[in-house]
Motif scaffolding. Structure first.
Motif, mmCIF file in Angstrom:
data_model
loop_
_atom_site.group_PDB
_atom_site.id
_atom_site.type_symbol
_atom_site.label_atom_id
_atom_site.label_comp_id
_atom_site.label_asym_id
_atom_site.label_seq_id
_atom_site.Cartn_x
_atom_site.Cartn_y
_atom_site.Cartn_z
ATOM 1 N N LEU A 96 0.951 -1.129 -0.092
ATOM 2 C CA LEU A 96 -0.013 0.046 -0.056
ATOM 3 C C LEU A 96 0.727 1.357 -0.062
ATOM 4 O O LEU A 96 1.750 1.428 0.965
ATOM 5 C CB LEU A 96 -0.933 -0.014 1.065
ATOM 6 N N VAL A 97 0.415 2.080 -1.137
ATOM 7 C CA VAL A 97 1.267 3.261 -0.957
ATOM 8 C C VAL A 97 0.771 4.364 0.130
ATOM 9 O O VAL A 97 1.431 5.004 0.822
ATOM 10 C CB VAL A 97 1.283 3.993 -2.458
ATOM 11 N N GLY A 98 -0.605 4.334 -0.110
ATOM 12 C CA GLY A 98 -1.289 5.271 0.931
ATOM 13 C C GLY A 98 -2.762 5.576 0.664
ATOM 14 O O GLY A 98 -3.362 5.079 -0.383
ATOM 15 N N VAL A 99 -3.590 6.189 1.545
ATOM 16 C CA VAL A 99 -4.947 6.474 1.478
ATOM 17 C C VAL A 99 -5.025 8.011 0.837
ATOM 18 O O VAL A 99 -4.564 8.826 1.686
ATOM 19 C CB VAL A 99 -5.703 6.213 2.659
ATOM 20 N N GLY A 117 4.508 6.891 -4.282
ATOM 21 C CA GLY A 117 5.037 5.543 -4.489
ATOM 22 C C GLY A 117 6.320 5.227 -4.889
ATOM 23 O O GLY A 117 6.625 4.149 -4.692
ATOM 24 N N LEU A 118 6.995 6.335 -5.271
ATOM 25 C CA LEU A 118 8.320 6.104 -5.550
ATOM 26 C C LEU A 118 9.395 6.101 -4.521
ATOM 27 O O LEU A 118 10.429 5.738 -4.599
ATOM 28 C CB LEU A 118 8.777 7.202 -6.713
ATOM 29 N N ARG A 119 8.743 6.481 -3.365
ATOM 30 C CA ARG A 119 9.659 6.512 -2.050
ATOM 31 C C ARG A 119 9.655 4.853 -1.582
ATOM 32 O O ARG A 119 8.724 4.320 -1.637
ATOM 33 C CB ARG A 119 9.093 7.302 -1.076
ATOM 34 N N ASP A 120 10.878 4.511 -1.049
ATOM 35 C CA ASP A 120 10.841 3.352 -0.501
ATOM 36 C C ASP A 120 10.393 3.178 0.873
ATOM 37 O O ASP A 120 11.202 3.283 1.797
ATOM 38 C CB ASP A 120 12.060 2.933 -0.762
ATOM 39 N N ALA A 142 8.464 15.091 -15.011
ATOM 40 C CA ALA A 142 8.136 16.737 -15.171
ATOM 41 C C ALA A 142 7.723 16.925 -16.559
ATOM 42 O O ALA A 142 7.075 18.112 -16.629
ATOM 43 C CB ALA A 142 9.446 17.192 -14.880
ATOM 44 N N CYS A 143 7.979 16.349 -17.466
ATOM 45 C CA CYS A 143 7.702 16.878 -19.071
ATOM 46 C C CYS A 143 6.051 16.464 -19.442
ATOM 47 O O CYS A 143 5.676 16.716 -20.388
ATOM 48 C CB CYS A 143 8.555 16.085 -19.996
ATOM 49 N N LEU A 144 5.335 15.763 -18.289
ATOM 50 C CA LEU A 144 3.968 15.215 -18.730
ATOM 51 C C LEU A 144 2.978 16.082 -17.739
ATOM 52 O O LEU A 144 3.351 16.574 -16.828
ATOM 53 C CB LEU A 144 3.772 13.780 -18.389
ATOM 54 N N ASP A 145 1.765 16.262 -18.410
ATOM 55 C CA ASP A 145 0.784 16.951 -17.925
ATOM 56 C C ASP A 145 -0.005 16.126 -16.710
ATOM 57 O O ASP A 145 -0.736 15.558 -17.217
ATOM 58 C CB ASP A 145 -0.059 17.759 -18.928
ATOM 59 N N ILE A 146 0.341 16.087 -15.375
ATOM 60 C CA ILE A 146 0.062 15.204 -14.520
ATOM 61 C C ILE A 146 -0.773 16.130 -13.436
ATOM 62 O O ILE A 146 -0.174 17.084 -12.918
ATOM 63 C CB ILE A 146 1.087 14.443 -13.888
ATOM 64 N N HIS A 147 -1.941 15.558 -13.080
ATOM 65 C CA HIS A 147 -2.883 16.420 -11.905
ATOM 66 C C HIS A 147 -2.031 16.369 -10.760
ATOM 67 O O HIS A 147 -1.425 15.360 -10.375
ATOM 68 C CB HIS A 147 -4.151 15.966 -11.900
ATOM 69 N N PRO A 148 -1.926 17.557 -9.850
ATOM 70 C CA PRO A 148 -1.223 17.402 -8.516
ATOM 71 C C PRO A 148 -1.549 16.141 -7.777
ATOM 72 O O PRO A 148 -0.720 15.806 -6.897
ATOM 73 C CB PRO A 148 -1.470 18.771 -7.875
ATOM 74 N N SER A 149 -2.837 15.860 -7.866
ATOM 75 C CA SER A 149 -3.161 14.657 -6.817
ATOM 76 C C SER A 149 -2.524 13.426 -7.241
ATOM 77 O O SER A 149 -2.373 12.653 -6.463
ATOM 78 C CB SER A 149 -4.675 14.657 -6.482
ATOM 79 N N ILE A 150 -2.374 13.312 -8.852
ATOM 80 C CA ILE A 150 -1.874 12.154 -9.103
ATOM 81 C C ILE A 150 -0.387 12.086 -8.879
ATOM 82 O O ILE A 150 0.337 11.065 -8.585
ATOM 83 C CB ILE A 150 -2.293 11.723 -10.592
ATOM 84 N N ARG A 151 0.015 13.316 -8.961
ATOM 85 C CA ARG A 151 1.635 13.564 -8.886
ATOM 86 C C ARG A 151 2.082 13.101 -7.307
ATOM 87 O O ARG A 151 2.994 12.572 -7.378
ATOM 88 C CB ARG A 151 2.130 14.915 -9.126
ATOM 89 N N LEU A 152 1.075 13.368 -6.387
ATOM 90 C CA LEU A 152 1.326 13.317 -4.939
ATOM 91 C C LEU A 152 1.432 11.669 -4.775
ATOM 92 O O LEU A 152 2.304 11.187 -3.960
ATOM 93 C CB LEU A 152 0.392 13.881 -4.029
ATOM 94 N N ARG A 153 0.485 10.924 -5.359
ATOM 95 C CA ARG A 153 0.465 9.383 -5.460
ATOM 96 C C ARG A 153 1.764 9.006 -5.960
ATOM 97 O O ARG A 153 2.545 8.078 -5.410
ATOM 98 C CB ARG A 153 -0.601 8.796 -5.974
ATOM 99 N N LEU A 211 -7.366 4.502 -2.705
ATOM 100 C CA LEU A 211 -6.203 3.732 -2.249
ATOM 101 C C LEU A 211 -5.243 3.336 -3.347
ATOM 102 O O LEU A 211 -5.739 2.897 -4.461
ATOM 103 C CB LEU A 211 -6.977 2.500 -1.840
ATOM 104 N N CYS A 212 -3.882 3.755 -2.967
ATOM 105 C CA CYS A 212 -2.980 3.629 -4.143
ATOM 106 C C CYS A 212 -1.828 2.534 -3.626
ATOM 107 O O CYS A 212 -1.550 2.591 -2.568
ATOM 108 C CB CYS A 212 -2.263 5.067 -4.337
#
Length: 156
Positions: free
Chosen positions: A78-81, A146-149, A131-142, A102-103
């Motif tokens: 689980l990444v998070g809620v 998710g990339l953090r260990d 950073a080159c992609l148009d990603i909504h901030p809430s998705i970028r937060l996930r 739930l991610c």
């Protein structure tokens, strides 16, 4: 169906629904992230969607990733809620949904990249190219979480 995301916007419409949703941070052996370009808002996102009756959240992740990308996965952690009431999504049918997602992290096990009715483009992206992609901030937060260990899930 079109959608408009509102994030920390005082002019956002009031939510009239709350549905459980899932998303997945899927990385390949090279560390690239599985991304889609959504058909409903033309933005890049990680795969995901609403949980359906009769399935677990893990089954929903597996189904949604396969439906949107053609990639089969195993859910690993689980990444998070993500339940920020300041993020609402207005759909063209009048539904205004408060975020509740739930991610999860997932590992690809097979399949071939393919677009779907929900994803006009499916690609593997190196984290430094996000950073080159148009990603909504809430998705970028996930994605960032998710990339953090980390063993502990994030929650809002």
């Amino acid at each position: 169906m079109g959608r408009t995301d509102y994030f920390n916007d005082p002019g956002a419409p009031k939510p009239n629904s709350l549905k459980p949703a899932v998303s997945a941070v899927v990385r390949d052996t090279e560390g690239r992230l599985l991304m889609i370009r959504r058909t409903d808002n033309d933005r890049y996102a990680i795969p995901g969607g609403a949980q359906e009756c009769g399935e677990t959240v893990a089954q929903a992740v597996v189904r949604e990733v396969d439906e949107e990308t053609g990639i089969r996965v195993d859910v690993t952690s689980l990444v998070g809620v993500f339940s920020n009431p300041a993020h609402v999504v207005a759909f063209s049918d009048g539904e205004v949904r408060q975020e509740f997602s739930l991610c999860f992290r997932a590992t690809p096990t097979g399949g071939d990249l393919r677009a779907s009715s929900e994803s006009k483009e499916v690609l593997w992206v190196a984290p430094h190219d996000l950073a080159c992609l148009d990603i909504h901030p809430s998705i970028r937060l996930r994605i960032d979480h998710g990339l953090r260990d980390r063993a502990e899930p994030f929650f809002t």
